[in-house]
Design a protein around this motif. Structure first.
Motif, PDB file in Angstrom:
ATOM      1  N   ILE A 121      -7.958  -1.874  -1.908  1.00  0.00           N
ATOM      2  CA  ILE A 121      -8.130  -0.517  -1.115  1.00  0.00           C
ATOM      3  C   ILE A 121      -9.621  -0.159  -0.892  1.00  0.00           C
ATOM      4  CG2 ILE A 121      -7.359   2.113  -0.669  1.00  0.00           C
ATOM      5  CD1 ILE A 121      -4.739   1.111  -2.323  1.00  0.00           C
ATOM      6  N   THR A 122     -10.042   0.044   0.352  1.00  0.00           N
ATOM      7  CA  THR A 122     -11.575   0.117   0.370  1.00  0.00           C
ATOM      8  C   THR A 122     -11.757   1.362   1.097  1.00  0.00           C
ATOM      9  OG1 THR A 122     -12.055  -2.244   0.101  1.00  0.00           O
ATOM     10  CG2 THR A 122     -13.667  -1.008   0.875  1.00  0.00           C
ATOM     11  N   THR A 123     -12.801   2.033   0.876  1.00  0.00           N
ATOM     12  CA  THR A 123     -13.223   3.170   1.880  1.00  0.00           C
ATOM     13  C   THR A 123     -14.763   3.453   1.577  1.00  0.00           C
ATOM     14  OG1 THR A 123     -12.834   5.299   2.708  1.00  0.00           O
ATOM     15  CG2 THR A 123     -12.629   5.220   0.275  1.00  0.00           C
ATOM     16  N   ASP A 124     -15.310   4.175   2.425  1.00  0.00           N
ATOM     17  CA  ASP A 124     -16.717   4.452   2.189  1.00  0.00           C
ATOM     18  C   ASP A 124     -16.984   6.134   2.572  1.00  0.00           C
ATOM     19  OD1 ASP A 124     -18.375   4.380   4.797  1.00  0.00           O
ATOM     20  OD2 ASP A 124     -16.974   2.694   4.688  1.00  0.00           O
ATOM     21  N   GLN A 160       4.463 -14.626   1.514  1.00  0.00           N
ATOM     22  CA  GLN A 160       3.030 -15.279   1.517  1.00  0.00           C
ATOM     23  C   GLN A 160       2.207 -15.078   2.624  1.00  0.00           C
ATOM     24  OE1 GLN A 160       2.103 -16.765  -1.353  1.00  0.00           O
ATOM     25  NE2 GLN A 160       4.123 -16.436  -1.958  1.00  0.00           N
ATOM     26  N   ASN A 161       2.557 -13.879   3.525  1.00  0.00           N
ATOM     27  CA  ASN A 161       1.547 -13.260   4.547  1.00  0.00           C
ATOM     28  C   ASN A 161       0.724 -12.382   4.007  1.00  0.00           C
ATOM     29  OD1 ASN A 161       3.191 -14.852   6.357  1.00  0.00           O
ATOM     30  ND2 ASN A 161       4.020 -12.901   7.441  1.00  0.00           N
ATOM     31  N   ASN A 162      -0.564 -12.657   4.617  1.00  0.00           N
ATOM     32  CA  ASN A 162      -1.458 -11.566   4.401  1.00  0.00           C
ATOM     33  C   ASN A 162      -1.341 -10.134   5.239  1.00  0.00           C
ATOM     34  OD1 ASN A 162      -3.193 -13.317   2.689  1.00  0.00           O
ATOM     35  ND2 ASN A 162      -4.058 -14.172   4.667  1.00  0.00           N
ATOM     36  N   ILE A 163      -1.639  -9.175   4.408  1.00  0.00           N
ATOM     37  CA  ILE A 163      -1.311  -7.622   4.746  1.00  0.00           C
ATOM     38  C   ILE A 163      -2.371  -7.149   5.204  1.00  0.00           C
ATOM     39  CG2 ILE A 163      -0.258  -5.655   4.349  1.00  0.00           C
ATOM     40  CD1 ILE A 163       1.681  -7.133   2.602  1.00  0.00           C
ATOM     41  N   ASN A 164      -2.776  -6.562   6.217  1.00  0.00           N
ATOM     42  CA  ASN A 164      -4.125  -5.878   6.555  1.00  0.00           C
ATOM     43  C   ASN A 164      -3.912  -4.621   7.492  1.00  0.00           C
ATOM     44  OD1 ASN A 164      -6.514  -7.894   5.420  1.00  0.00           O
ATOM     45  ND2 ASN A 164      -5.340  -9.148   6.515  1.00  0.00           N
ATOM     46  N   LYS A 165      -4.283  -3.412   6.713  1.00  0.00           N
ATOM     47  CA  LYS A 165      -4.019  -2.261   7.647  1.00  0.00           C
ATOM     48  C   LYS A 165      -5.102  -1.337   7.426  1.00  0.00           C
ATOM     49  CE  LYS A 165       1.119  -2.103   7.173  1.00  0.00           C
ATOM     50  NZ  LYS A 165       2.217  -1.204   7.082  1.00  0.00           N
ATOM     51  N   ALA A 166      -5.328  -0.430   8.370  1.00  0.00           N
ATOM     52  CA  ALA A 166      -6.689   0.311   8.608  1.00  0.00           C
ATOM     53  C   ALA A 166      -6.224   1.994   8.803  1.00  0.00           C
ATOM     54  CB  ALA A 166      -7.830  -0.023   9.508  1.00  0.00           C
ATOM     55  N   TYR A 167      -6.664   3.004   8.035  1.00  0.00           N
ATOM     56  CA  TYR A 167      -6.255   4.141   8.280  1.00  0.00           C
ATOM     57  C   TYR A 167      -7.420   5.119   8.794  1.00  0.00           C
ATOM     58  CZ  TYR A 167      -1.978   2.699   5.951  1.00  0.00           C
ATOM     59  OH  TYR A 167      -1.016   2.044   5.517  1.00  0.00           O
ATOM     60  N   ARG A 168      -7.397   5.728   9.664  1.00  0.00           N
ATOM     61  CA  ARG A 168      -8.573   7.062  10.120  1.00  0.00           C
ATOM     62  C   ARG A 168      -9.098   7.574   9.112  1.00  0.00           C
ATOM     63  NH1 ARG A 168      -6.794   9.628  15.737  1.00  0.00           N
ATOM     64  NH2 ARG A 168      -9.234   9.900  15.558  1.00  0.00           N
ATOM     65  N   SER A 197      -9.002   0.849   4.500  1.00  0.00           N
ATOM     66  CA  SER A 197      -8.316  -0.335   4.746  1.00  0.00           C
ATOM     67  C   SER A 197      -7.597  -0.531   3.356  1.00  0.00           C
ATOM     68  CB  SER A 197      -9.260  -1.461   5.059  1.00  0.00           C
ATOM     69  OG  SER A 197     -10.278  -1.858   4.073  1.00  0.00           O
ATOM     70  N   ILE A 198      -6.517  -1.417   3.510  1.00  0.00           N
ATOM     71  CA  ILE A 198      -5.773  -1.766   2.555  1.00  0.00           C
ATOM     72  C   ILE A 198      -5.446  -3.511   2.876  1.00  0.00           C
ATOM     73  CG2 ILE A 198      -3.501  -0.882   3.464  1.00  0.00           C
ATOM     74  CD1 ILE A 198      -2.434  -0.623   0.636  1.00  0.00           C
ATOM     75  N   SER A 199      -5.594  -4.102   1.909  1.00  0.00           N
ATOM     76  CA  SER A 199      -4.966  -5.600   2.173  1.00  0.00           C
ATOM     77  C   SER A 199      -4.592  -6.051   0.936  1.00  0.00           C
ATOM     78  CB  SER A 199      -6.479  -6.434   2.076  1.00  0.00           C
ATOM     79  OG  SER A 199      -7.218  -6.576   1.080  1.00  0.00           O
ATOM     80  N   ALA A 200      -3.457  -7.050   0.981  1.00  0.00           N
ATOM     81  CA  ALA A 200      -2.640  -7.768  -0.025  1.00  0.00           C
ATOM     82  C   ALA A 200      -2.177  -8.997   0.435  1.00  0.00           C
ATOM     83  CB  ALA A 200      -1.573  -6.582  -0.489  1.00  0.00           C
ATOM     84  N   VAL A 201      -1.235  -9.496  -0.437  1.00  0.00           N
ATOM     85  CA  VAL A 201      -0.728 -10.812   0.047  1.00  0.00           C
ATOM     86  C   VAL A 201       0.752 -10.666  -0.415  1.00  0.00           C
ATOM     87  CG1 VAL A 201      -0.314 -13.162  -0.840  1.00  0.00           C
ATOM     88  CG2 VAL A 201      -2.657 -12.157  -0.485  1.00  0.00           C
ATOM     89  N   ASP A 202       1.673 -10.625   0.671  1.00  0.00           N
ATOM     90  CA  ASP A 202       3.152 -10.686   0.409  1.00  0.00           C
ATOM     91  C   ASP A 202       3.685 -11.609  -0.493  1.00  0.00           C
ATOM     92  OD1 ASP A 202       6.162 -10.589   0.498  1.00  0.00           O
ATOM     93  OD2 ASP A 202       5.677  -9.556   2.588  1.00  0.00           O
ATOM     94  N   ALA A 203       4.238 -11.357  -1.864  1.00  0.00           N
ATOM     95  CA  ALA A 203       4.607 -12.620  -2.962  1.00  0.00           C
ATOM     96  C   ALA A 203       5.786 -13.146  -2.035  1.00  0.00           C
ATOM     97  CB  ALA A 203       4.952 -11.683  -4.037  1.00  0.00           C
ATOM     98  N   PHE A 204       6.656 -12.733  -1.360  1.00  0.00           N
ATOM     99  CA  PHE A 204       7.960 -13.275  -0.777  1.00  0.00           C
ATOM    100  C   PHE A 204       7.487 -14.200   0.327  1.00  0.00           C
ATOM    101  CE2 PHE A 204      11.698 -12.702   1.624  1.00  0.00           C
ATOM    102  CZ  PHE A 204      12.563 -13.853   1.091  1.00  0.00           C
ATOM    103  N   LEU A 208      -0.084   3.062   2.862  1.00  0.00           N
ATOM    104  CA  LEU A 208      -1.030   4.144   2.125  1.00  0.00           C
ATOM    105  C   LEU A 208      -0.965   5.519   2.607  1.00  0.00           C
ATOM    106  CD1 LEU A 208      -3.299   4.060  -0.289  1.00  0.00           C
ATOM    107  CD2 LEU A 208      -4.934   3.720   1.746  1.00  0.00           C
ATOM    108  N   GLU A 209      -0.754   6.320   1.917  1.00  0.00           N
ATOM    109  CA  GLU A 209      -0.717   7.902   2.234  1.00  0.00           C
ATOM    110  C   GLU A 209      -1.963   8.418   1.641  1.00  0.00           C
ATOM    111  OE1 GLU A 209       1.619  11.572   0.487  1.00  0.00           O
ATOM    112  OE2 GLU A 209       2.867  10.247   1.504  1.00  0.00           O
ATOM    113  N   ILE A 210      -2.820   9.141   2.627  1.00  0.00           N
ATOM    114  CA  ILE A 210      -4.281   9.711   2.083  1.00  0.00           C
ATOM    115  C   ILE A 210      -3.963  11.351   2.552  1.00  0.00           C
ATOM    116  CG2 ILE A 210      -6.615   9.824   2.501  1.00  0.00           C
ATOM    117  CD1 ILE A 210      -6.523   6.765   3.525  1.00  0.00           C
ATOM    118  N   SER A 211      -4.541  12.121   1.413  1.00  0.00           N
ATOM    119  CA  SER A 211      -4.493  13.460   1.611  1.00  0.00           C
ATOM    120  C   SER A 211      -5.690  13.909   0.980  1.00  0.00           C
ATOM    121  CB  SER A 211      -2.990  14.119   1.468  1.00  0.00           C
ATOM    122  OG  SER A 211      -2.760  13.757  -0.021  1.00  0.00           O
TER     123      SER A 211
END
Length: 575
Positions: A461-464, A546-554, A537-544, A414-417
């Motif tokens: 994708i979640t932020t507050d 099947q792993n869960n993806i979880n990443k966080a950005y400052r 934060s961004i979360s997803a499920v890899d379709a290939f 995720l690119e945030i600007s």
């Protein structure tokens, strides 16, 4: 009135009498036995051989039988010479007392013991009759042998992963020629076909023999190995027949079988990547590979060699740690023998050991087209000895193979600007810079999603927002029907995507969300940079994988607004 009734009664009686008399003479003319329909056919046939079927139609009546024809319905595995399964013989008119005989050539196919049923009917319309009459005749034909002699042979016992030969011999025993002849091989799923001595005519499991003359014979030799474990019996099957490509049918004329016994491999080899045989890895990750071997045979095994081959383009060979092994870059192979591992000179019964090494995955994505997705890498280990086990050929090698697979995870990012002077959207910002306590200033926040290699599902994708910030209800996206919500109580913004295709945002336009945030800093934020939005934060499920993806950005900070006309000092709050 009475006279009229009497006349009607007399007329009805006469009509009834005439119908009875006419019916009687019609019955006499066409009574059972007056029209005969018979079939002369062999009761047993050899598959593939042409057989003559005779039909005899006999008209013993005094009437001409017009529009006469014989309809034949052949079984699924039988055809006439034109490969028609429903031939019709047109007879036309059959004169009184005339006998007509007709023959057709039929080719019956199948395996010994198959019983095929032929249905036929003789249809005709007697002169003076409007109805069509029909006589049915059915008969059965038993397949008893074949026009072809077929034999398949091979070794009685083989080792897993050891190459061996199989031989198929065929012989046209009949006095007729055949066209479109095909030899088909059915072998176990675990059999790895190597090559044959008739590659010119091979198409997958089929060998196109083409035109075969009477009494012609030949043979086909092929080789391969079995990838399954020992202690099993595996059946090989050869079929010969005619391939009707236009009808998508294979007419079998003969079958032969051979059973090969897989003996237990005295050499055990297991390969694991990070303790798994199938492992999902991310770019830049290091793979710890372990090869475990053991001699389960009752005699020593000598001159052991272990080779590990890498398959795929994402291995970082520059950082490979081969643990005494010799690495050849040309064929991507690590080799260990008794020079590097002294125990390999003689591996005694029951002796076992481990060889461990590590290799990283490249940290760079190599994506050029949409087909660069769902990447699998392979590591294949092979260990062998020249010691022949009892019961096998003298030159047989003891050989064991084990493999492991690496699936590459999606590279979701995720690119945030943020912008104050934003010429990339129609949303107009409010206020002035630098930031001041108690004054409102608007920013547009851009979020772009990039997704390498694999499709991903259920993207969230979640932020507050900080307590001094608010969402202005203005947003736009690079696509339609966006799922974007804001909770005024928790100040939480949630952006959802059902799925993202592989390599979207990499070689295609990215999915982008732009929304406006209004900030009004308080005195407690004076003389410092402040977050425009909090952690994302961004979360997803890899379709290939099947792993869960979880990443966080400052947080997106006010001094990181990327307008070319601004500098970092504009992001500090002034009193």
């Amino acid at each position: 009135m009475k006279n009229n009734s009497t006349k009607l009664f007399v007329f009805g009686m006469l009509t009834t009498i005439l119908l009875i008399v006419g019916g009687y003479f019609g019955w006499k003319l066409l009574s059972p036995g007056s029209v005969n329909f018979q079939i002369e056919s062999p009761k047993e046939v050899r598959a593939g051989e042409i057989q003559k079927i005779k039909f005899v139609c006999e008209n013993n009546t005094r009437l001409v039988l017009s529009n006469s024809q014989i309809k034949i319905q052949l079984p699924e595995n039988a055809y006439d010479q034109e490969f028609n399964s429903s031939p019709v013989i047109i007879l036309g008119d059959i004169a009184p007392k005339e006998i007509i005989e007709k023959e057709i050539d039929v080719n019956f196919f199948g395996l010994t013991g198959d019983k095929l049923k032929v249905n036929s009917s003789f249809e005709y319309k007697p002169q003076g009759f409007s109805s069509v009459f029909k006589k049915d005749q059915n008969f059965n034909v038993l397949i008893n042998g074949s026009a072809f002699n077929l034999n398949i042979s091979g070794p009685n016992q083989v080792l897993p992963e050891t190459s061996f030969d199989m031989n198929v011999m065929w012989n046209n025993q009949s006095q007729q020629d055949f066209e479109h002849l095909v030899l088909r091989l059915n072998y176990p799923e675990e059999f790895n076909f190597g090559f044959s001595d008739q590659e010119v005519i091979r198409n997958g499991n089929d060998f196109d023999l083409g035109f075969v003359k009477k009494l012609e014979q030949g043979n086909i030799k092929f080789s391969g190995n079995m990838s399954s474990q020992g202690g099993e019996n595996k059946k090989f099957e050869a079929l010969v027949g005619i391939n009707l490509e236009d009808k998508d049918e294979f007419l079998v004329m003969g079958k032969a079988e051979s059973v090969v016994s897989l003996v237990n491999n005295p050499l055990n080899l297991d390969l694991l990547i990070n303790e798994r045989s199938i492992y999902s890895a991310s770019l830049g990750e290091t793979l710890n590979v372990l090869a475990h071997y053991k001699n389960n045979y009752g005699v020593p095994l000598n001159n052991m060699v272990l080779k590990v081959v890498f398959e795929g383009d994402y291995f970082d060979y520059k950082k490979l740690l081969p643990n005494k092994g010799y690495f050849t870059f040309g064929n991507k192979t690590i080799t260990w023998n008794e020079v590097q591992i002294p125990a390999f000179a003689t591996l005694n019964p029951g002796q076992e050991g481990n060889i461990a090494f590590s290799i990283p995955i490249s940290d760079n994505f190599d994506v050029k087209t949409f087909e660069d997705k769902n990447i699998k890498l392979g590591i294949v280990a092979t260990m062998e000895s020249l010691t022949p086990p009892i019961g096998l050929e003298e030159n047989s090698k003891i050989k064991a193979t084990s493999s492991a697979t690496v699936k590459l995870n999606a590279g979701l990012s995720l690119e945030i600007s943020g912008f104050f002077k934003d010429n990339k959207t129609t949303i107009s910002n409010c206020g002035t810079l630098p930031l001041k306590v108690g004054q409102k200033t608007c920013y547009t926040v851009h979020m772009k999603v990039k997704n390498y290699l694999n499709a991903v599902n259920d993207v969230v994708i979640t932020t507050d927002l900080p307590y001094y910030a608010n969402y202005t209800n203005k947003y736009s996206t690079s696509y339609t029907n966006a799922d974007f919500t804001f909770d005024t109580f928790s100040k939480k913004l949630i952006w959802k995507l059902d799925n993202l295709p592989a390599n979207s945002g990499v070689i295609s336009k990215p999915y982008e969300l732009i929304f406006q945030v209004e900030v009004a800093p308080t005195i407690s934020e004076a003389n410092q940079s402040i977050p425009i939005i909090n952690q994302t934060s961004i979360s997803a499920v890899d379709a290939f994988t099947q792993n869960n993806i979880n990443k966080a950005y400052r947080e997106l900070m006010s001094n990181k607004i990327y307008d070319a006309t601004l500098n970092a000092s504009y992001g500090r709050v002034q009193e």
